[in-house]
Design a protein around this motif. Sequence first.
Motif, short mmCIF file in Angstrom:
data_model
loop_
_atom_site.label_atom_id
_atom_site.label_comp_id
_atom_site.label_asym_id
_atom_site.label_seq_id
_atom_site.Cartn_x
_atom_site.Cartn_y
_atom_site.Cartn_z
N ASN A 13 0.84 -1.19 0.00
CA ASN A 13 0.00 0.00 0.00
C ASN A 13 0.88 1.24 0.00
O ASN A 13 1.98 1.25 0.52
CB ASN A 13 -0.97 0.00 1.18
N VAL A 14 0.35 2.30 -0.59
CA VAL A 14 1.04 3.58 -0.65
C VAL A 14 0.15 4.58 0.08
O VAL A 14 -1.02 4.75 -0.27
CB VAL A 14 1.27 4.03 -2.11
N SER A 15 0.69 5.20 1.10
CA SER A 15 -0.05 6.16 1.89
C SER A 15 0.45 7.56 1.54
O SER A 15 1.66 7.80 1.51
CB SER A 15 0.15 5.88 3.38
N MET A 16 -0.49 8.49 1.27
CA MET A 16 -0.13 9.85 0.89
C MET A 16 -0.84 10.83 1.81
O MET A 16 -2.00 10.63 2.17
CB MET A 16 -0.53 10.12 -0.56
N HIS A 17 -0.12 11.89 2.17
CA HIS A 17 -0.70 12.94 3.02
C HIS A 17 -0.69 14.24 2.23
O HIS A 17 0.35 14.70 1.77
CB HIS A 17 0.12 13.10 4.30
N TYR A 18 -1.89 14.82 2.07
CA TYR A 18 -2.05 16.09 1.36
C TYR A 18 -2.35 17.18 2.38
O TYR A 18 -3.18 17.01 3.28
CB TYR A 18 -3.22 16.02 0.37
N CYS A 19 -1.70 18.30 2.23
CA CYS A 19 -2.01 19.49 3.02
C CYS A 19 -2.58 20.50 2.04
O CYS A 19 -1.86 21.09 1.24
CB CYS A 19 -0.77 20.02 3.71
N GLY A 20 -3.90 20.66 2.05
CA GLY A 20 -4.56 21.44 1.03
C GLY A 20 -4.59 20.64 -0.26
O GLY A 20 -5.09 19.53 -0.31
N ASP A 21 -4.03 21.19 -1.32
CA ASP A 21 -3.92 20.46 -2.59
C ASP A 21 -2.50 20.01 -2.86
O ASP A 21 -2.20 19.51 -3.94
CB ASP A 21 -4.40 21.35 -3.75
N THR A 22 -1.61 20.17 -1.92
CA THR A 22 -0.19 19.87 -2.10
C THR A 22 0.15 18.54 -1.43
O THR A 22 -0.17 18.34 -0.25
CB THR A 22 0.68 20.98 -1.50
N LEU A 23 0.81 17.66 -2.16
CA LEU A 23 1.27 16.40 -1.61
C LEU A 23 2.48 16.67 -0.73
O LEU A 23 3.49 17.21 -1.18
CB LEU A 23 1.64 15.42 -2.73
N VAL A 24 2.37 16.34 0.56
CA VAL A 24 3.42 16.63 1.51
C VAL A 24 4.31 15.41 1.75
O VAL A 24 5.53 15.53 1.76
CB VAL A 24 2.83 17.13 2.85
N GLU A 25 3.70 14.23 1.90
CA GLU A 25 4.49 13.06 2.23
C GLU A 25 3.89 11.81 1.59
O GLU A 25 2.67 11.69 1.47
CB GLU A 25 4.55 12.87 3.75
N THR A 26 4.76 10.90 1.19
CA THR A 26 4.37 9.62 0.63
C THR A 26 5.14 8.53 1.36
O THR A 26 6.33 8.67 1.59
CB THR A 26 4.69 9.55 -0.87
N ALA A 27 4.44 7.46 1.73
CA ALA A 27 5.10 6.35 2.42
C ALA A 27 4.56 5.05 1.87
O ALA A 27 3.38 4.93 1.53
CB ALA A 27 4.84 6.44 3.92
N MET A 28 5.45 4.07 1.79
CA MET A 28 5.06 2.73 1.37
C MET A 28 5.14 1.81 2.58
O MET A 28 6.03 1.95 3.42
CB MET A 28 5.97 2.21 0.27
N PHE A 29 4.23 0.86 2.67
CA PHE A 29 4.18 -0.17 3.70
C PHE A 29 3.85 0.38 5.09
O PHE A 29 3.86 -0.35 6.06
CB PHE A 29 5.48 -0.97 3.78
N GLN A 30 3.62 1.67 5.24
CA GLN A 30 3.26 2.25 6.53
C GLN A 30 2.44 3.50 6.30
O GLN A 30 2.30 3.96 5.19
CB GLN A 30 4.51 2.58 7.35
N LYS A 31 1.92 4.09 7.39
CA LYS A 31 1.08 5.29 7.26
C LYS A 31 1.97 6.53 7.18
O LYS A 31 2.98 6.63 7.86
CB LYS A 31 0.15 5.39 8.47
N ALA A 32 1.58 7.47 6.31
CA ALA A 32 2.32 8.73 6.20
C ALA A 32 2.15 9.52 7.49
O ALA A 32 1.05 9.61 8.05
CB ALA A 32 1.83 9.53 5.00
N GLU A 33 3.23 10.12 7.98
CA GLU A 33 3.20 10.79 9.28
C GLU A 33 2.40 12.08 9.24
O GLU A 33 1.71 12.43 10.18
CB GLU A 33 4.62 11.08 9.75
N GLY A 34 2.49 12.84 8.20
CA GLY A 34 1.72 14.06 8.09
C GLY A 34 2.58 15.30 8.27
O GLY A 34 3.79 15.23 8.48
N CYS A 35 1.93 16.45 8.22
CA CYS A 35 2.67 17.71 8.28
C CYS A 35 2.59 18.37 9.64
O CYS A 35 3.20 19.40 9.88
CB CYS A 35 2.14 18.67 7.20
#
Length: 125
Positions: A13-35
């Motif tokens: 799985n690929v986890s992505m964290h968006y802040c507004g419309d901007t992709l901030v972080e991408t992580a594979m095999f785990q949850k994206a930490e965030g901004c």
Amino acid sequence: MAVVVLFSTMSFNVSMHYCGDTLVETAMFQKAEGCGMEMQKPLREDCSITKKNCCNDEQVVVEGQNELQHHIDTISFEQQVFLASFIHAYINLFEGLDNNVSSYEEYEPLLANRQIFKLDETYLI
């Protein structure tokens, strides 16, 4: 070939964290930490004022292949005809000639009445 089989059967799985419309972080095999700008819950339950969260989490799951063996009985008639004609053409592709055939054996070489190489030579005296 082993690498192809490994990657075709692997799920991730690929986890992505968006802040507004901007992709901030991408992580594979785990949850994206965030901004760090996630909204916190209000301290009191009776407070009805809530602010809209600008952050968004998305998760894409890539499923691997579970079945590796394909059954031969599922081949259609058109596929069987194609396989048979391909094998027949491939085997006949490598048939050799029975003897060495040369098309130049019937022709005789031209007779030279003078030595042409001596006409073009120059000699220094």
